[in-house]
Write an enzyme that holds these catalytic residues in place. Structure first.
Site, PDB file in Angstrom:
ATOM      1  N   GLY A 291      48.353  82.210-127.888  1.00 40.05           N
ATOM      2  CA  GLY A 291      47.319  81.840-126.931  1.00 40.05           C
ATOM      3  C   GLY A 291      47.237  82.841-125.799  1.00 40.05           C
ATOM      4  N   ASP A 292      47.323  82.329-124.569  1.00 43.93           N
ATOM      5  CA  ASP A 292      47.300  83.215-123.391  1.00 43.93           C
ATOM      6  C   ASP A 292      48.664  83.252-122.716  1.00 43.93           C
ATOM      7  OD1 ASP A 292      47.228  80.592-122.570  1.00 43.93           O
ATOM      8  OD2 ASP A 292      45.905  80.939-120.865  1.00 43.93           O
ATOM      9  N   GLU A 293      49.724  83.083-123.505  1.00 38.55           N
ATOM     10  CA  GLU A 293      51.082  83.109-122.968  1.00 38.55           C
ATOM     11  C   GLU A 293      51.789  84.389-123.387  1.00 38.55           C
ATOM     12  OE1 GLU A 293      55.117  80.311-122.699  1.00 38.55           O
ATOM     13  OE2 GLU A 293      53.502  79.795-124.077  1.00 38.55           O
TER      14      GLU A 293
END
Length: 637
Positions: A291-293
């Protein structure tokens, strides 16, 4: 062919030089010089033909058919020209009888030997292409045969016949040698092609293995390490020094995906990855975990950058405007772990706890894992470990807080509140309990547990003829999104033959953030007759449209607007606005957090129809609530 011709020509010239010396000794120097000059000119021509470029020699396997045909025609033309040059050289050698009076002079034996030698050498060297040596030897040997026959005696006639037989044998040998050479060349070329094919296949397989190995450990989109690659690389460094682990989560990334589309979101992730690489210390690891991690692991001692400086650098790098987006739309929250831990898994868990705390504090912040966070993490782990057994032993209890009509005395409803007194940690707050259930995979189990106790209270109310008193059951956004709440609730009410109109489902405004995932469940509950209440109204994200999409029948004004109402004009204005909105949309309004008589009187003066708070009644266990029902005035059904 070129190689064999170039190898044969020096022998040809040496034999020609010997011939001119013999001619000079025999008194035919001028004629011999002319003959040798002609032979030399033809030999030079043949050397030039073997040296000039030939298009066919550039033939490759990846040529187009038309270009390959053109190259093949070029080779054929070159061979024909070289055959003609060999014929001219043979024509010169066919004139050698002029130097020995038609093979009648004393030098005849020498010239015959020279002719036999040069023709045999031509065939010996010309194994690649038979036409060239045959074109060379035919005229000299026929010339010998004709001259010997013309001399007329028996010996010469026999020798002439032998020369013709010699010509036939050399011709046959030339073709046989060519066939053997081509077969050997074919086998050699096939072997080379096979070896090349195997080498190419091996190289291709090696490249595929390398690519698969790279894909197994790297993120296709950003080129950073993926989770598996990061864990593998980090494990090898875990004991090499005091490492700092940073977990990064983008703030506002969902907005980018929703407004600009997922392609724009992908471009943002690629750009963030580039900025992380630029700010990464030497020998540091950067990964996209999903994801955006993102994650970063580095050694502050060798890099000379403390973890707080590094976190600030990353925040600054991500905060720089992105092309196509408004400045300030994107940020990053960072959780930092900077101490020794027994395993990488533990480091990730600690950094994740710090990241959660950083996001709770706002955007563009970092939080370092400390003793306070460690205590909270340990508490949650204890809850996750003990919750399953606690549910089996019925340790958590559902308490009920009364809801009254505007007069503050008429009971109209109850709110079910989960309570758990942990044997070591004491009373557990409901949000912590729900979070522990989610982490332990007990979300649905906890929901069913609470529902059973709510249904038991509904049975009590119905047995006393109190069908008009509704019981409100809180359902968290996580439960609403992940669990088939509608199916579970409707099925259980049906099995117990309980009227759905006695039950309310309370959801928070946060549920409205993902209306698409829960709208169908809420509609099913509403169609069944179960009322929907929007809790904590005013502090979250609801809009007027979401009130209808969520099928809300009732809204509850958050206690932060109600408690201390008499001392704050702003609170009174907000409460009046919500009451007006409720009347406009036909929604019941409940004011929760009534903590004093002043709060009660002000709300009554405002015309608030329903009230809830500690001043009116605290949450109480089932036994105490049964006693309350005996002495409390009940609203008409």
């Amino acid at each position: 062919m070129r190689g064999t011709v170039l190898a044969a020509i020096p022998v040809n010239m040496l034999l020609g030089l010997a011939s001119i010396l013999v001619a000079y000794r025999s008194g035919h120097g001028a004629l011999g010089a002319a003959w040798f000059a002609a032979s030399t000119c033809v030999n030079l021509l043949r050397i030039v033909l073997c040296r000039i470029p030939c298009l066919g020699l550039a033939l490759t396997a990846d040529m187009t058919p038309s270009l390959a045909a053109t190259a093949a025609r070029s080779v054929d033309r070159h061979l024909r020209v070289c055959t003609l040059a060999a014929f001219l050289s043979g024509l010169v050698w066919a004139c050698q009888p002029l130097l020995s009076a038609g093979y009648t002079s004393p030098e005849t034996l020498f010239y015959l030997t020279i002719t036999c030698g040069v023709t045999a050498g031509a065939v010996t060297h010309g194994i690649a292409y038979a036409r060239i040596p045959i074109a060379f030897i035919a005229l000299p040997l026929l010339s010998v045969s004709v001259c010997l026959t013309y001399a007329g005696d028996f010996d010469r006639n026999c020798l002439a016949a032998c020369v013709v037989l010699y010509l036939v044998a050399l011709t046959h040998t030339a073709f046989r040698s060519q066939a053997v050479f081509r077969e050997a060349s074919r086998l050699k070329n096939e072997a080379h092609a096979l070896a090349r094919s195997r080498a190419e296949a091996h190289a291709s397989a090696s490249a595929l293995v390398d690519e698969m190995r790279w894909r197994a450990t790297h993120d296709d989109l950003t080129g950073l390490l993926n989770r598996a690659g990061f864990l593998q690389a980090a494990e090898s460094r875990l004991h090499s020094g005091t490492l700092s682990l940073l977990l990064l989560d983008l703030d506002g990334f969902k907005f980018v995906n929703d407004v600009y589309g997922h392609k724009a979101g992908d471009r943002v992730l690629v750009e963030v990855a580039r900025r992380l690489r630029d700010a990464l210390p030497e020998n540091g690891l950067a990964a996209r975990l999903g994801g955006d991690e993102f994650a970063v692991l580095y050694d502050p001692a060798t890099s000379g950058l403390a973890h707080d400086v590094m976190a600030a650098n990353f925040i600054t790098a991500v905060a720089h405007p992105f092309d196509g987006f408004d400045a300030g739309r994107l940020g990053v929250s960072i959780g930092v772990h900077a101490g020794p831990e027994p395993s990488l898994t533990e480091m990730l868990s600690c950094a994740d706890e710090a990241l959660y705390a950083a996001k709770a504090g706002g955007r563009n912040r970092f939080r370092v894992f400390d003793a306070g966070l460690r205590e909270g993490l340990q508490m949650r782990r204890d809850l996750e470990r003990d919750l399953s057994q606690a549910l089996v032993e019925n340790a958590p209890r559902v308490w009920f807080q009364p809801i009254y009509a505007a007069d503050g005395h008429t009971l109209v409803g109850l709110e079910a509140l989960i309570r758990w007194e942990h044997p070591r940690l004491g009373w557990i707050a409901p949000p912590d309990l729900i979070a522990a259930a989610a982490m332990a995979g007990l979300t649905e189990s906890l929901l069913r547990y609470i529902l059973e106790q709510v249904c038991a209270m509904l049975e009590i109310l119905r047995s006393r003829g109190l069908d008009g008193v509704r019981v409100a059951m809180n359902v968290s956004p996580r439960e609403m999104a992940q669990v088939p709440v509608d199916e579970i609730v409707i099925e259980r009410l049906g099995l117990l033959d309980l009227p759905p109109t006695m039950l309310e489902i309370e959801i928070t405004e946060e549920t409205a953030l993902d209306i698409g995932a829960v709208q169908g469940k809420l509609q099913a509950l509403s169609r069944a007759g179960i009322r929907i209440t929007l809790d904590d109204f005013g502090i979250g994200y609801s809009s007027l449209s979401s009130l209808r999409q969520l099928k809300a029948d009732r809204i509850k004004i958050d206690r932060s607007f109600v408690t201390g109402l008499g001392t704050c004009d702003d609170k009174r204005g907000l409460v009046l606005a919500v009451l007006g909105l409720g009347r406009l949309l036909g929604l019941d309004v409940v004011a929760e957090g009534v903590e004093s008589v002043d709060d009660l009187h002000i709300l009554q003066a405002m015309g608030c129809p329903f009230l809830q708070g500690y001043y009116l009644g605290r949450p109480m266990p089932v036994e105490a609530m049964e006693d309350t029902l005996l002495v409390t005035r009940i609203a008409a059904a």
